[in-house]
Design a protein around this motif. Structure first.
Motif, PDB file in Angstrom:
ATOM      1  N   GLY A 145      45.160  49.247   9.165  1.00 24.58           N
ATOM      2  CA  GLY A 145      44.856  50.444   9.739  1.00 24.58           C
ATOM      3  C   GLY A 145      43.586  50.390  10.242  1.00 24.58           C
ATOM      4  O   GLY A 145      43.279  50.818  11.536  1.00 24.58           O
ATOM      5  N   ILE A 146      42.637  50.323   9.368  1.00 29.92           N
ATOM      6  CA  ILE A 146      41.137  50.402   9.526  1.00 29.92           C
ATOM      7  C   ILE A 146      40.670  49.269  10.213  1.00 29.92           C
ATOM      8  O   ILE A 146      40.122  49.452  11.536  1.00 29.92           O
ATOM      9  CB  ILE A 146      40.238  50.288   8.263  1.00 29.92           C
ATOM     10  CG1 ILE A 146      40.340  51.718   7.531  1.00 29.92           C
ATOM     11  CG2 ILE A 146      38.600  50.319   8.433  1.00 29.92           C
ATOM     12  CD1 ILE A 146      39.957  51.835   6.296  1.00 29.92           C
ATOM     13  N   VAL A 147      41.190  48.038  10.073  1.00 30.13           N
ATOM     14  CA  VAL A 147      40.883  46.710  10.934  1.00 30.13           C
ATOM     15  C   VAL A 147      41.282  46.924  12.338  1.00 30.13           C
ATOM     16  O   VAL A 147      40.653  46.619  13.471  1.00 30.13           O
ATOM     17  CB  VAL A 147      41.500  45.270  10.284  1.00 30.13           C
ATOM     18  CG1 VAL A 147      41.228  44.451  11.222  1.00 30.13           C
ATOM     19  CG2 VAL A 147      40.695  45.369   9.044  1.00 30.13           C
ATOM     20  N   CYS A 148      42.699  47.507  12.670  1.00 32.43           N
ATOM     21  CA  CYS A 148      42.956  47.661  13.884  1.00 32.43           C
ATOM     22  C   CYS A 148      42.306  48.631  14.701  1.00 32.43           C
ATOM     23  O   CYS A 148      42.521  48.785  16.082  1.00 32.43           O
ATOM     24  CB  CYS A 148      44.425  48.059  13.906  1.00 32.43           C
ATOM     25  SG  CYS A 148      45.561  46.604  13.267  1.00 32.43           S
ATOM     26  N   THR A 149      41.564  49.586  14.129  1.00 33.29           N
ATOM     27  CA  THR A 149      40.911  50.569  14.983  1.00 33.29           C
ATOM     28  C   THR A 149      39.274  50.515  14.936  1.00 33.29           C
ATOM     29  O   THR A 149      38.599  51.276  15.643  1.00 33.29           O
ATOM     30  CB  THR A 149      41.252  52.037  14.365  1.00 33.29           C
ATOM     31  OG1 THR A 149      40.891  52.013  12.829  1.00 33.29           O
ATOM     32  CG2 THR A 149      42.809  52.307  14.478  1.00 33.29           C
ATOM     33  N   HIS A 150      38.624  49.684  14.147  1.00 34.70           N
ATOM     34  CA  HIS A 150      37.325  49.626  13.780  1.00 34.70           C
ATOM     35  C   HIS A 150      36.585  48.410  14.662  1.00 34.70           C
ATOM     36  O   HIS A 150      35.475  48.170  14.209  1.00 34.70           O
ATOM     37  CB  HIS A 150      36.732  49.569  12.649  1.00 34.70           C
ATOM     38  CG  HIS A 150      37.026  51.021  11.813  1.00 34.70           C
ATOM     39  ND1 HIS A 150      38.149  51.720  11.729  1.00 34.70           N
ATOM     40  CD2 HIS A 150      36.125  51.924  11.470  1.00 34.70           C
ATOM     41  CE1 HIS A 150      37.954  53.030  11.153  1.00 34.70           C
ATOM     42  NE2 HIS A 150      36.689  53.110  10.918  1.00 34.70           N
TER      43      HIS A 150
END
Length: 280
Positions: A145-150
């Motif tokens: 989730g963090i990778v897909c948004t940052h």
């Protein structure tokens, strides 16, 4: 270049190197100590519940007698691992898209720009929660989730830099000499965006940690028995009204100090890359 300017810039370099050394030392220490803390070190001890901070328990104990210092160190190590992996993967995505989009232009550039706008249009916390649930939760879900948004902000920075570099004389000469787009991207564009990439990676790291803490604080991603910082803070909220202030104080301070330290390193790196910023 004036003498005062040279001394000031040298001072910024010295402070940046010192901050980097301190951060790396603390980072490795927390990771090493946290990785060596096992379940046997966090067993319940009902005879020593809610002990205030002391020499034996510097961070006190919680509602089942577990040492809060050990729990905090374990939680920080988990947060750092999540932040490190998420930052590395986000930087790779941002680098690839930020270079390829303006180099190939047309539909590729339009698609990357649309993806950036789409991701930024949805609140990060909500999107991370949805992706984490879709991936089955756990550390893998949170990291995904963090990778897909940052990756979006850094992609924009790199894309803007590459658009300026495309008009550089040496890039145009390389194109006239028949060099391929891949050759230009690897040998000319990539070395030029390394400074922006380094600063962006440093600034992405605390954002990833804070988002991990916020998601686990809300009860998503990790099970309740995992000593993540967000889980610890969420549990401590139940006992603050009873005067058990140390349950939230020390984990919260540790998280804030970590993010502030990394942010300071990023700002100093930016000053090194931009001499005008250091002089001003």
């Amino acid at each position: 270049m004036s003498k005062d300017y040279t001394l000031k810039l040298t001072g910024v370099r010295a402070r940046t190197i010192a901050a980097l050394c301190i951060f790396i030392a603390l980072f490795m220490a927390v990771l090493l100590i946290g990785s060596r803390i096992g379940e046997e070190d966090l067993l319940t001890d009902l005879e020593h519940i809610f002990l205030t901070p002391s020499a034996r328990h510097p961070f006190g104990t919680d509602w089942v007698g577990r040492d809060m210092q050990l729990r905090t160190l374990k939680g920080m190590s988990i947060s750092m691992q999540v932040g490190l992996i998420s930052t590395a993967l986000s930087v790779i995505i941002a680098l690839a898209l930020g270079i390829l989009a303006p180099i190939f232009g047309g539909a590729v550039d339009y698609l990357v720009s649309w993806l950036i706008d789409f991701v930024l249009s949805v609140p990060h916390t909500i999107l991370i929660i949805l992706i984490s649930i879709a991936c089955g939760g756990g550390l893998r879900g949170i990291i995904t989730g963090i990778v897909c948004t940052h990756w979006t902000s850094l992609t924009r920075v790199i894309r803007a830099e590459v658009l300026q570099l495309k008009n550089a004389e040496y890039i145009q000469i390389s194109e006239k000499l028949g060099k391929s787009r891949w050759y230009i991207a690897v040998h000319h564009i990539f070395p030029a965006v390394i400074p922006q990439l380094a600063v962006g990676a440093v600034l992405l790291f605390p954002h990833a940690i804070l988002h991990e803490a916020s998601i686990t604080f809300l009860g998503f991603g990790l099970p309740a028995h995992e000593p993540a910082i967000g889980v610890i803070l969420a549990e401590s909220m139940k006992y603050l009204t009873a005067g058990k202030w140390w349950l939230a104080l020390f984990p919260g301070i540790s998280l804030i100090l970590l993010t502030l330290m990394v942010e300071a390193i990023g700002k100093n790196l930016e000053k090194l890359i931009s001499p005008h910023a250091a002089h001003s």
